[in-house]
Design a protein around this motif. Structure first.
Motif, PDB file in Angstrom:
ATOM      1  N   ASP A 171       6.816  -1.692  -9.424  1.00 58.06           N
ATOM      2  CA  ASP A 171       8.119  -1.648 -10.072  1.00 58.06           C
ATOM      3  C   ASP A 171       8.747  -0.258 -10.021  1.00 58.06           C
ATOM      4  O   ASP A 171       9.825  -0.046 -10.537  1.00 58.06           O
ATOM      5  CB  ASP A 171       8.025  -2.112 -11.533  1.00 58.06           C
ATOM      6  CG  ASP A 171       7.739  -3.597 -11.624  1.00 58.06           C
ATOM      7  OD1 ASP A 171       8.123  -4.335 -10.699  1.00 58.06           O
ATOM      8  OD2 ASP A 171       7.122  -4.001 -12.607  1.00 58.06           O
ATOM      9  N   LYS A 172       8.055   0.710  -9.428  1.00 57.93           N
ATOM     10  CA  LYS A 172       8.566   2.056  -9.202  1.00 57.93           C
ATOM     11  C   LYS A 172       8.974   2.769 -10.489  1.00 57.93           C
ATOM     12  O   LYS A 172       9.955   3.482 -10.521  1.00 57.93           O
ATOM     13  CB  LYS A 172       9.741   2.018  -8.222  1.00 57.93           C
ATOM     14  CG  LYS A 172       9.344   1.465  -6.878  1.00 57.93           C
ATOM     15  CD  LYS A 172      10.526   1.379  -5.956  1.00 57.93           C
ATOM     16  CE  LYS A 172      10.081   0.715  -4.664  1.00 57.93           C
ATOM     17  NZ  LYS A 172      11.166   0.297  -3.845  1.00 57.93           N
ATOM     18  N   ALA A 177      16.346 -11.364  -2.730  1.00 54.49           N
ATOM     19  CA  ALA A 177      16.507  -9.904  -2.719  1.00 54.49           C
ATOM     20  C   ALA A 177      16.534  -9.339  -4.132  1.00 54.49           C
ATOM     21  O   ALA A 177      15.998  -8.254  -4.390  1.00 54.49           O
ATOM     22  CB  ALA A 177      17.778  -9.516  -1.967  1.00 54.49           C
ATOM     23  N   GLU A 178      17.132 -10.056  -5.070  1.00 53.22           N
ATOM     24  CA  GLU A 178      17.190  -9.589  -6.457  1.00 53.22           C
ATOM     25  C   GLU A 178      15.792  -9.545  -7.074  1.00 53.22           C
ATOM     26  O   GLU A 178      15.438  -8.601  -7.772  1.00 53.22           O
ATOM     27  CB  GLU A 178      18.102 -10.491  -7.273  1.00 53.22           C
ATOM     28  CG  GLU A 178      18.334 -10.000  -8.677  1.00 53.22           C
ATOM     29  CD  GLU A 178      19.310 -10.870  -9.440  1.00 53.22           C
ATOM     30  OE1 GLU A 178      19.676 -10.452 -10.554  1.00 53.22           O
ATOM     31  OE2 GLU A 178      19.701 -11.959  -8.962  1.00 53.22           O
ATOM     32  N   THR A 197      13.920  -6.496  -5.501  1.00 50.68           N
ATOM     33  CA  THR A 197      14.391  -5.141  -5.821  1.00 50.68           C
ATOM     34  C   THR A 197      14.565  -4.885  -7.307  1.00 50.68           C
ATOM     35  O   THR A 197      14.640  -3.734  -7.724  1.00 50.68           O
ATOM     36  CB  THR A 197      15.721  -4.835  -5.105  1.00 50.68           C
ATOM     37  OG1 THR A 197      16.710  -5.772  -5.544  1.00 50.68           O
ATOM     38  CG2 THR A 197      15.556  -4.907  -3.599  1.00 50.68           C
ATOM     39  N   ASN A 198      14.658  -5.936  -8.113  1.00 44.89           N
ATOM     40  CA  ASN A 198      14.914  -5.761  -9.546  1.00 44.89           C
ATOM     41  C   ASN A 198      14.082  -6.764 -10.348  1.00 44.89           C
ATOM     42  O   ASN A 198      14.611  -7.523 -11.161  1.00 44.89           O
ATOM     43  CB  ASN A 198      16.412  -5.933  -9.835  1.00 44.89           C
ATOM     44  CG  ASN A 198      16.764  -5.614 -11.271  1.00 44.89           C
ATOM     45  OD1 ASN A 198      16.003  -4.966 -11.985  1.00 44.89           O
ATOM     46  ND2 ASN A 198      17.907  -6.088 -11.711  1.00 44.89           N
ATOM     47  N   THR A 199      12.786  -6.752 -10.146  1.00 44.74           N
ATOM     48  CA  THR A 199      11.902  -7.721 -10.793  1.00 44.74           C
ATOM     49  C   THR A 199      11.997  -7.644 -12.315  1.00 44.74           C
ATOM     50  O   THR A 199      12.078  -8.674 -12.989  1.00 44.74           O
ATOM     51  CB  THR A 199      10.443  -7.508 -10.337  1.00 44.74           C
ATOM     52  OG1 THR A 199      10.400  -7.496  -8.908  1.00 44.74           O
ATOM     53  CG2 THR A 199       9.539  -8.601 -10.863  1.00 44.74           C
TER      54      THR A 199
END
Length: 179
Positions: free
Chosen positions: A162-163, A95-96, A99-101
């Protein structure tokens, strides 16, 4: 190759063919020396264990785990053995990574030594090979100021997933189109 070696090779090939989505996302950013010039390999054997990602030069192992690895005695024994062999082990939850590549990549970068790309290999020599005695001729300092460096030169280019695209100018941090 003996039977056990061939079996281990086949097992690693199978692992490489069945990456999780989190492993696939991280591999896309680690492969082909994309992370500050460091060479990573995936699903490589170290002793009797298989590392998700390994940087041989930096003796770094990166593991991407699902919930089944929480409080795993097997992982503690494995990590202790790898550390005894001189490896540093970083573990991230699936999940990390998803959501936080960029945060995961930044953590990996902080565990690596200075980048091989920052040491000057691969750069073309200056015209003439050295500065003139007065320091102004060929090979001397350029008259114009160099372009500003990015805020974090070791971070890889940003990717559409990465938004952060809206916060960057169209050219900032992008070397072209990325999937």
């Amino acid at each position: 190759m003996d039977g056990a070696g061939a079996e281990r090779t086949q097992f690693r090939r199978q692992l490489r063919g069945t990456l999780t989505e989190a492993e696939r996302r991280l591999w896309y950013r680690l492969r082909d020396r994309r992370l500050a010039g460091f060479k990573f390999v995936r699903q490589e054997g170290i002793g009797r264990y298989v590392a998700d990602f390994r940087c041989r030069d930096a003796r770094l192992v990166v593991e991407v785990d699902g919930g089944q690895h929480a409080e795993s005695d097997h992982d503690r024994v494995r990590d202790a053995w790898l550390k005894a062999q001189g490896y540093r082990v970083l573990r991230f939850w699936n999940a990390e990574v998803m959501t936080n590549t960029i945060g995961v990549l930044d953590t990996i970068l902080s565990a690596l030594p200075p980048s091989p790309r920052l040491r000057g290999e691969g750069r073309a020599p200056l015209a003439g090979g050295e500065a003139s005695p007065e320091g102004d001729g060929e090979g001397g300092p350029p008259d114009e100021t160099p372009p500003a460096t990015p805020p974090h030169p070791r971070l890889p280019p940003r990717f559409a997933d990465d938004k952060v695209g809206k916060t960057l100018s169209p050219q900032a941090g992008r070397g072209g189109e990325h999937p």
